[in-house]
Design a protein around this motif. Structure first.
Motif, PDB file in Angstrom:
ATOM      1  N   GLU B  81       0.778  -1.302  -0.299  1.00 18.67           N
ATOM      2  CA  GLU B  81      -0.059  -0.004   0.002  1.00 18.67           C
ATOM      3  C   GLU B  81       1.090   1.262  -0.007  1.00 18.67           C
ATOM      4  OE1 GLU B  81      -3.915  -2.090   2.249  1.00 18.67           O
ATOM      5  OE2 GLU B  81      -2.242  -0.901   3.457  1.00 18.67           O
ATOM      6  N   LYS B  82       1.826   1.325   0.684  1.00 16.85           N
ATOM      7  CA  LYS B  82       2.797   2.279   0.524  1.00 16.85           C
ATOM      8  C   LYS B  82       3.438   2.646  -0.486  1.00 16.85           C
ATOM      9  CE  LYS B  82       5.862   5.085   2.327  1.00 16.85           C
ATOM     10  NZ  LYS B  82       5.542   6.852   2.142  1.00 16.85           N
ATOM     11  N   GLU B  83       3.924   1.377  -1.359  1.00 15.92           N
ATOM     12  CA  GLU B  83       4.421   1.545  -2.777  1.00 15.92           C
ATOM     13  C   GLU B  83       3.361   2.197  -3.733  1.00 15.92           C
ATOM     14  OE1 GLU B  83       7.689   0.386  -3.721  1.00 15.92           O
ATOM     15  OE2 GLU B  83       7.049   1.584  -5.563  1.00 15.92           O
ATOM     16  N   LEU B  84       2.154   1.662  -3.509  1.00 16.16           N
ATOM     17  CA  LEU B  84       1.192   2.358  -4.186  1.00 16.16           C
ATOM     18  C   LEU B  84       0.567   3.640  -3.902  1.00 16.16           C
ATOM     19  CD1 LEU B  84      -1.127   0.660  -6.277  1.00 16.16           C
ATOM     20  CD2 LEU B  84      -2.673   0.686  -4.362  1.00 16.16           C
ATOM     21  N   GLN B  85       0.750   4.131  -2.877  1.00 14.78           N
ATOM     22  CA  GLN B  85       0.670   5.517  -2.568  1.00 14.78           C
ATOM     23  C   GLN B  85       1.736   6.301  -3.025  1.00 14.78           C
ATOM     24  OE1 GLN B  85       1.013   6.735   1.754  1.00 14.78           O
ATOM     25  NE2 GLN B  85      -0.710   8.153   1.663  1.00 14.78           N
ATOM     26  N   ASP B  86       3.059   5.872  -3.001  1.00 24.46           N
ATOM     27  CA  ASP B  86       4.111   6.736  -3.631  1.00 24.46           C
ATOM     28  C   ASP B  86       4.093   6.739  -5.154  1.00 24.46           C
ATOM     29  OD1 ASP B  86       5.267   6.886  -0.782  1.00 24.46           O
ATOM     30  OD2 ASP B  86       6.604   5.165  -1.162  1.00 24.46           O
ATOM     31  N   GLN B  87       3.391   5.692  -5.680  1.00 25.18           N
ATOM     32  CA  GLN B  87       3.409   5.777  -7.068  1.00 25.18           C
ATOM     33  C   GLN B  87       2.120   6.502  -7.579  1.00 25.18           C
ATOM     34  OE1 GLN B  87       3.999   2.562  -9.523  1.00 25.18           O
ATOM     35  NE2 GLN B  87       5.880   1.763  -8.451  1.00 25.18           N
ATOM     36  N   THR B  88       0.942   6.490  -7.078  1.00 27.44           N
ATOM     37  CA  THR B  88      -0.260   6.869  -7.253  1.00 27.44           C
ATOM     38  C   THR B  88      -0.862   8.045  -6.527  1.00 27.44           C
ATOM     39  OG1 THR B  88      -1.592   5.433  -6.408  1.00 27.44           O
ATOM     40  CG2 THR B  88      -0.919   4.739  -8.568  1.00 27.44           C
ATOM     41  N   GLY B  89      -0.602   8.173  -5.082  1.00 27.71           N
ATOM     42  CA  GLY B  89      -1.117   8.899  -4.225  1.00 27.71           C
ATOM     43  C   GLY B  89      -2.278   8.610  -3.386  1.00 27.71           C
ATOM     44  N   THR B  90      -2.672   7.144  -3.754  1.00 27.50           N
ATOM     45  CA  THR B  90      -3.593   6.424  -2.757  1.00 27.50           C
ATOM     46  C   THR B  90      -3.045   5.000  -2.520  1.00 27.50           C
ATOM     47  OG1 THR B  90      -5.977   5.791  -2.750  1.00 27.50           O
ATOM     48  CG2 THR B  90      -4.764   5.838  -5.172  1.00 27.50           C
ATOM     49  N   ARG B  91      -3.673   4.759  -1.392  1.00 27.38           N
ATOM     50  CA  ARG B  91      -3.416   3.393  -0.682  1.00 27.38           C
ATOM     51  C   ARG B  91      -4.526   2.300  -1.319  1.00 27.38           C
ATOM     52  NH1 ARG B  91       0.425   4.223   3.641  1.00 27.38           N
ATOM     53  NH2 ARG B  91       0.018   2.105   4.389  1.00 27.38           N
ATOM     54  N   GLU B  92      -5.442   2.696  -2.005  1.00 26.78           N
ATOM     55  CA  GLU B  92      -6.408   1.835  -2.290  1.00 26.78           C
ATOM     56  C   GLU B  92      -6.336   1.425  -3.881  1.00 26.78           C
ATOM     57  OE1 GLU B  92      -8.583   0.680  -0.055  1.00 26.78           O
ATOM     58  OE2 GLU B  92      -7.943   2.495   1.431  1.00 26.78           O
ATOM     59  N   TYR B  93      -5.946  -0.101  -3.937  1.00 28.24           N
ATOM     60  CA  TYR B  93      -5.625  -0.232  -5.388  1.00 28.24           C
ATOM     61  C   TYR B  93      -7.056  -0.128  -6.128  1.00 28.24           C
ATOM     62  CZ  TYR B  93      -8.451  -4.885  -4.501  1.00 28.24           C
ATOM     63  OH  TYR B  93      -9.303  -5.689  -4.411  1.00 28.24           O
ATOM     64  N   GLN B  94      -8.313  -0.334  -5.614  1.00 24.77           N
ATOM     65  CA  GLN B  94      -9.320  -0.230  -6.469  1.00 24.77           C
ATOM     66  C   GLN B  94      -9.457   1.127  -7.145  1.00 24.77           C
ATOM     67  OE1 GLN B  94      -9.483  -1.057  -3.199  1.00 24.77           O
ATOM     68  NE2 GLN B  94     -10.853  -2.186  -2.750  1.00 24.77           N
ATOM     69  N   ASP B  95      -8.743   2.345  -6.325  1.00 20.61           N
ATOM     70  CA  ASP B  95      -8.942   3.696  -6.955  1.00 20.61           C
ATOM     71  C   ASP B  95      -7.754   3.939  -8.112  1.00 20.61           C
ATOM     72  OD1 ASP B  95     -10.693   3.880  -5.000  1.00 20.61           O
ATOM     73  OD2 ASP B  95      -9.596   5.107  -3.733  1.00 20.61           O
ATOM     74  N   VAL B  96      -7.254   2.760  -8.585  1.00 15.15           N
ATOM     75  CA  VAL B  96      -6.150   3.334  -9.615  1.00 15.15           C
ATOM     76  C   VAL B  96      -6.214   2.317 -10.835  1.00 15.15           C
ATOM     77  CG1 VAL B  96      -4.442   4.005  -7.757  1.00 15.15           C
ATOM     78  CG2 VAL B  96      -4.375   1.770  -8.766  1.00 15.15           C
ATOM     79  N   LYS B  97      -5.866   2.907 -12.032  1.00  6.26           N
ATOM     80  CA  LYS B  97      -5.813   2.102 -13.097  1.00  6.26           C
ATOM     81  C   LYS B  97      -5.058   0.838 -13.039  1.00  6.26           C
ATOM     82  CE  LYS B  97      -6.130   6.408 -15.944  1.00  6.26           C
ATOM     83  NZ  LYS B  97      -5.350   7.184 -16.632  1.00  6.26           N
ATOM     84  N   PRO B  98      -5.826  -0.434 -13.779  1.00  9.31           N
ATOM     85  CA  PRO B  98      -4.949  -1.648 -13.824  1.00  9.31           C
ATOM     86  C   PRO B  98      -3.601  -1.532 -14.194  1.00  9.31           C
ATOM     87  CG  PRO B  98      -7.109  -1.762 -14.921  1.00  9.31           C
ATOM     88  CD  PRO B  98      -6.742  -0.421 -14.565  1.00  9.31           C
TER      89      PRO B  98
END
Lengths: 318, 164
Positions: B81-98
């Motif tokens: 989730e931290k990696e996702l947040q660093d890359q996309t700004g959110t910790r929720e994978y459902q909120d980002v593109k595939p």
């Protein structure tokens, strides 16, 4: 008002030299386990940037602590310091390596992008103990061999830190749920499922059908019973505040908290070993069950800061 | 610290031992998680859904995370989730593109594989050729449960000692 006053009436808390020695010995063993075996085994590579610096790692450069050479020198230094601490020699100095190591490696461990809550309670009690010794030394009390009154203060503050931690945990639950934590307990069924499967994904062991299916189902089917079970845990956490009132409060609340942890361990496969050990050492204080009856016949000399006690009062407290 | 906090009779309300204990608790809640301090917020916010992280091999068999990577599923989920947040700004994978999920997932898997315990990987019956990162979600609606597994990303690895 009188009833309220009697409920929060504080009793003197002091410990015999044998209890204090056993507490230091057991606490030193916990520090070695959590500071060296647990934290040090999970440190980031010293050359890698910290993902998400936490606590002390935000303000101090700590990565040198993960260097294998430093670890090799640091571990025996911590062990030697703790040995001196156990015998009661100059704790202001001898606790320092353990303090640096425990706080430093703990902060590093929690700077890798996730926060674990296994060792903070040990670090906080260690920090509190060291600070009490420092304050004692600053007040010109003998620092190489701290007097019994100061040693009692050290243990009292250990109990206080433990009680405050549990109380804080209870407050956070009430705050985060807008005081609706008890009402939301049925949703813990999902968290039980998560805890059990996460443990299985971590260990590679198959899940128990009872924990992964029966327990969540029981929580949903019997929400009021579930509220009673988990609500008791919340109540025990809030009662942590009262552990500082007397030995009796510390002991019985401590036993309740250990029972709570064992229940969580059985149902959710989440173990808080350090929490249980510290409660057992400083609050439940098993050696006192055997040492106190003898002491009641031959009470310790009154300490300078201690009020006159009626004969046998210390024993009656228990 | 004062002597009055533990053993001496309390003359004033602020000398009562409950006062420093409550003060420390309030401090812990106010400061939050900042090692060595913590208010121990586990299970403070009980949600009706929960995510779990698993990593499987190419045969979709779950790998024992603690043994191979020295960190458990719950810790690794927070790191992903931290990696996702660093890359996309959110910790929720459902909120980002595939494709963003794949990028963050592969970066996470690369780090994970780089930090593997080579000895324990070698002890597996067959070292993995592919790492598959998945998020399993359990939900509760009344007395009904939902259970889904969402694939995040795959990463080819060349077995023990190899680099992705």
């Amino acid at each position: 008002m009188k009833v309220l006053k009697s409920l929060v009436q504080a009793r003197p808390m002091s410990w015999s030299p044998a209890e204090r020695l056993l507490m230091r010995l057991a606490f030193a063993a916990v520090i070695l386990f959590s500071g060296i075996l647990w934290n040090a085994a999970k440190l980031p590579d010293p050359g890698v940037d910290l993902k998400d610096p936490n606590g002390l790692a935000k303000v101090l450069p700590l990565q040198w602590l993960a260097d294998p050479g430093v670890l090799m020198v640091g571990k025996p230094l911590v062990a030697a310091g703790l040995l001196a601490y156990v015998v009661g020699f100059a704790p202001v100095l001898t606790l320092w390596p353990a303090l640096v190591y425990m706080l430093g490696t703990g902060a590093l461990r929690n700077s890798m992008g996730d926060i674990s809550h296994h060792t903070q309670i040990v670090a906080m009690v260690l920090l509190a103990q060291w600070l009490v010794y420092v304050v004692g030394a600053a007040r010109r009390q003998p620092w190489t061999k701290p007097p019994p009154a100061l040693q009692d203060q050290v243990i009292f503050w250990s109990v206080l830190m433990i009680g405050a931690s549990y109380f804080a945990s209870g407050i956070v639950k009430l705050k985060a749920s807008d005081l609706e934590w008890i009402q939301r307990v049925p949703a813990l069924s999902v968290q039980v499922f998560k805890a059990v499967w996460s443990a299985s994904y971590s260990s590679g062991e198959p899940v128990s059908g009872f924990k992964a299916e029966t327990v969540p189902w029981l929580i949903v089917q019997h929400p009021h019973l579930a509220r009673l079970f988990f609500g008791t845990g919340l109540l025990l956490e809030l009662l942590g505040l009262f552990m500082v009132l007397s030995h009796r409060h510390a002991r019985w609340i401590g036993i309740g908290l250990i029972a709570m942890h064992l229940g969580i361990s059985v149902v959710m496969e989440i173990d808080f070993v350090n929490h249980m050990l510290l409660v057992l050492i400083f609050a439940v204080n098993v050696p006192s069950w055997f040492l106190r009856p003898k002491l009641s016949g031959t009470p310790e000399p009154a300490m300078p800061h201690e009020p006159e006690r009626e004969p046998g009062r210390a024993a009656a407290e228990h | 610290m004062s002597d009055s906090e533990s053993n001496a009779p309390q003359r004033r309300w602020w000398q009562h031992p409950l006062v420093p204990c409550a003060a420390v608790a309030v401090l812990l809640v106010a400061v939050g998680d900042a090692y060595p301090l913590s208010p121990f917020p586990m299970y403070s916010n009980i949600d009706t859904s929960a995510n779990m992280l698993l990593v499987t091999n190419e045969k979709d068999e779950a790998l024992p995370l603690s043994r191979l990577f020295n960190s458990g599923s719950a810790q690794l989920k927070k790191r992903f989730e931290k990696e996702l947040q660093d890359q996309t700004g959110t910790r929720e994978y459902q909120d980002v593109k595939p494709e963003q999920q794949v990028a963050a997932g592969q970066a996470f898997l690369r780090d994970l594989w780089a930090g593997r315990d080579k000895g324990d990987v070698a002890k597996l019956p067959a070292p993995p050729q592919v790492l598959r990162l998945k998020i399993r979600t359990m939900t509760m609606n009344g007395t009904e449960f939902g259970d889904t597994i969402h694939p995040i990303a795959d990463l080819a690895v060349t077995g023990e000692g190899g680099e992705p």
